[in-house]
Design a protein around this motif. Structure first.
Motif, short mmCIF file in Angstrom:
data_model
loop_
_atom_site.label_atom_id
_atom_site.label_comp_id
_atom_site.label_asym_id
_atom_site.label_seq_id
_atom_site.Cartn_x
_atom_site.Cartn_y
_atom_site.Cartn_z
N VAL B 18 0.84 -1.20 0.00
CA VAL B 18 0.00 0.00 0.00
C VAL B 18 0.88 1.25 0.00
N LEU B 19 1.92 1.25 0.85
CA LEU B 19 2.77 2.44 0.96
C LEU B 19 3.54 2.69 -0.33
N ASN B 20 3.89 1.61 -1.01
CA ASN B 20 4.64 1.78 -2.26
C ASN B 20 3.72 1.94 -3.46
N ASP B 21 2.42 2.03 -3.17
CA ASP B 21 1.46 2.25 -4.25
C ASP B 21 1.53 1.20 -5.33
N PRO B 23 0.20 -1.12 -7.84
CA PRO B 23 -1.12 -0.92 -8.47
C PRO B 23 -2.11 -2.06 -8.23
N ASP B 24 -1.63 -3.23 -7.83
CA ASP B 24 -2.56 -4.34 -7.71
C ASP B 24 -3.13 -4.54 -6.30
N ASP B 27 -8.89 -2.12 -3.26
CA ASP B 27 -9.33 -0.91 -2.60
C ASP B 27 -9.62 -1.18 -1.13
N PRO B 44 1.90 9.09 5.74
CA PRO B 44 2.83 8.74 4.66
C PRO B 44 2.50 9.51 3.40
N ASN B 45 3.45 9.88 2.69
CA ASN B 45 3.20 10.23 1.29
C ASN B 45 4.43 9.85 0.50
N LEU B 46 4.25 9.70 -0.76
CA LEU B 46 5.35 9.10 -1.53
C LEU B 46 6.58 9.99 -1.56
N ARG B 80 4.17 0.10 -19.07
CA ARG B 80 3.30 -0.96 -18.55
C ARG B 80 4.06 -1.86 -17.58
N ASN B 83 5.05 0.12 -14.35
CA ASN B 83 3.88 0.37 -13.52
C ASN B 83 3.49 -0.86 -12.71
N GLY B 86 5.41 -1.13 -9.66
CA GLY B 86 5.29 -0.07 -8.66
C GLY B 86 6.10 1.18 -8.96
N TYR B 87 6.66 1.26 -10.17
CA TYR B 87 7.44 2.45 -10.55
C TYR B 87 6.64 3.33 -11.50
N SER B 88 6.83 4.65 -11.39
CA SER B 88 6.23 5.57 -12.34
C SER B 88 7.29 6.07 -13.29
#
Lengths: 332, 332
Positions: B18-21, B23-24, B27, B44-46, B80, B83, B86-88
């Motif tokens: 969750v903290l590392n966002d 994508p899978d 919710d 937390p924020n990224l 793709r 993502n 977990g990387y943008s």
């Protein structure tokens, strides 16, 4: 920063430009400022300074399909303009999946982007709209309309006018049965193109034959399947509007397979002047728009609100123009 | 994080995801973890967590021209894959300008990207190479070779083999005067395509006629100008290799202007199977490669080093394949 400017013997604004990584700072200027920073033992980095000022100097971009030449053009135009203003673009791809829109917006929110540019895969999905409302930064929609999203500016293309003129051209050439293959009505281009198609029918007092209207996708596969269906009708259309550059790819595959010649046997119109439309034999009549400019305008609409928090969201519209070529010919 | 996991009643790895966002994450899981974080007063924020762990979970991408469908495909494949991990992606565009390569690398360094994927506009520019050496993160080159850049992996396409086979096909059809329009030798695709062209000439014991070789650009304008020159030679080539999808656009413009028919009057080969090549009449013979896969491989090469700091840089090569179509015909 004042101390750095004094030590480096440069203007305060120059220090700010170096720290914000403005791309047009000369190497000499950067070296001077960095040297002064080092002498003063000051350690800037963009991540740390983003925490200090609450800004990351990044803009999120959610694009539906980067491999579509139109979105690539829009992305190019937007990135260039943002970069000049000192912002970096974080690119995400929804792959046309409405559920991924929501995920990508959430990801970008947690990345603390300063603004968002988005071309939603589906304007009507409640969860995505809720996620967009969560976002406390300016938003620019690309060719999309979302009813009560107060935080959004938008850049729109005037598809309806272009499609009306294209359909009227076909009527003028004597066509009465005109097929339309286009994107779904869940996004603005689908609705607007249908609206223009309908407007031309009413102005010529011809009823729309709904058996000839196939809305629902943007891919080559959708274009091919729908063109195949239309060609196999008992009374097939004498003209076809394939409203999307990837739909055109699929439509041409279906026409080749059925050995139907464009121009002589069926008239054909498409949207957006890609190389395939220009160089096909015969060249293909298109409803064109400036997609690179749409990207630049999207970035501009965002920047005006990033630079002035008092600025209100607004909508800019780019025109479409009809380029008439040999793929549209008199009905036989 | 342990406290959060306990409070939320979930595994430690779920908190981390969750903290590392990632994508899978569902919710429901995200809501549980966020609720526990709020109860514990943990914010937390990224951006903040990137400072803590020295990682921004971002990858910089310097692309030469996003509006080129090949780069768009490569970008799509890479984004793709990143993502999912977990990387943008922070996208920048050098617009084919070697000086902008350096600027963009510097910008991305100051943005503290965890890794860099780059398709250099010019492999030989010293300042850019120096800037790349400054970068203390893994690098992946796309179809580029930079001599002593120890930190770089690379994904390469086997252009030489494809071009050798294309040139031999033309020799087999009886052509002896073969023109080549291609990118500059300052990037690998230019050198490799020329190498394959030369290899085919030597294997058939035919000398290369350097008046027929025009290297130096990738744009439609360059393709058009060079095709125009070749067509206006006293003894023009009977076959043309236009080694790039945008060069093909320009070459076809020149051929149309000169009213020279492809297939019957001049044989034509291009690179990369874009819709224009597939659907042109006659369809155009191409040296193809999987560009989406190249993007995925580039991301994979980066991820293996981000996930394992001990992993060494390595080079992956993707094959090219010759697709023979009606644009290549027997010499008259």
């Amino acid at each position: 920063m004042k101390e750095v400017a004094r030590r480096a013997g440069v203007a305060l604004s120059s220090v700010s430009r170096v720290l914000n990584d403005h791309p047009d700072v000369s190497d000499a200027m950067r070296a001077k400022v960095i040297a002064a920073i080092k002498e003063l033992g000051y350690q800037p980095n963009l991540v740390a300074s983003s925490l200090r000022r609450g800004s990351t100097k990044t803009v999120g971009f959610v694009v539906a399909d980067i491999s579509n030449p139109l979105f690539a053009d829009i992305t190019w135009g937007a990135e260039r303009r943002l970069n000049r203003a000192g912002y970096s673009m974080v690119l995400t791809n929804s792959e046309g999946d409405p559920a991924r829109d929501e995920k990508m917006v959430r990801l970008l929110r947690r990345r603390r982007v300063d603004g968002l540019i988005i071309s939603l895969a589906d304007e009507t999905r409640k969860e995505t709209i809720a996620e967009l409302k969560h976002l406390e930064v300016p938003i620019v929609l690309i060719d999309r309309e979302v009813g009560d999203l107060a935080s959004a500016s938008a850049v729109l293309a005037d598809h309806a006018e272009g499609m009306r003129r294209a359909t009227e051209l076909l009527f003028d050439l004597g066509h009465r049965r005109i097929g339309l293959i286009g994107p779904s009505e869940s996004t603005r281009p689908g609705r607007e193109r249908l609206a223009g198609f309908k407007a031309a029918h009413s102005s010529r007092r011809v009823g729309v034959d709904w058996d000839l209207v196939k809305l629902g996708g943007l891919s080559p596969a959708f274009g091919e399947a729908m063109a195949h269906e239309l060609l196999n009708l008992k009374d097939p259309p004498s003209a076809l509007i394939s409203a999307g550059n990837l739909l055109l790819v699929g439509t041409l595959r279906a026409l080749h397979r059925a050995r139907v010649s464009v121009g002589s046997e069926i008239s054909l119109v498409s949207c957006d002047d890609v190389p395939l439309a220009e160089l096909y034999n015969p060249p293909i009549t298109v409803v064109d728009r400036n997609t690179v400019e749409m990207g630049e305008i999207a970035a501009g609409l965002l920047l005006e609100r990033l630079e002035d928090p008092e600025a209100k969201p607004r909508v800019a519209t780019v025109p479409t123009r009809l380029i008439v070529r040999a793929s549209t010919a008199a009905a036989r």
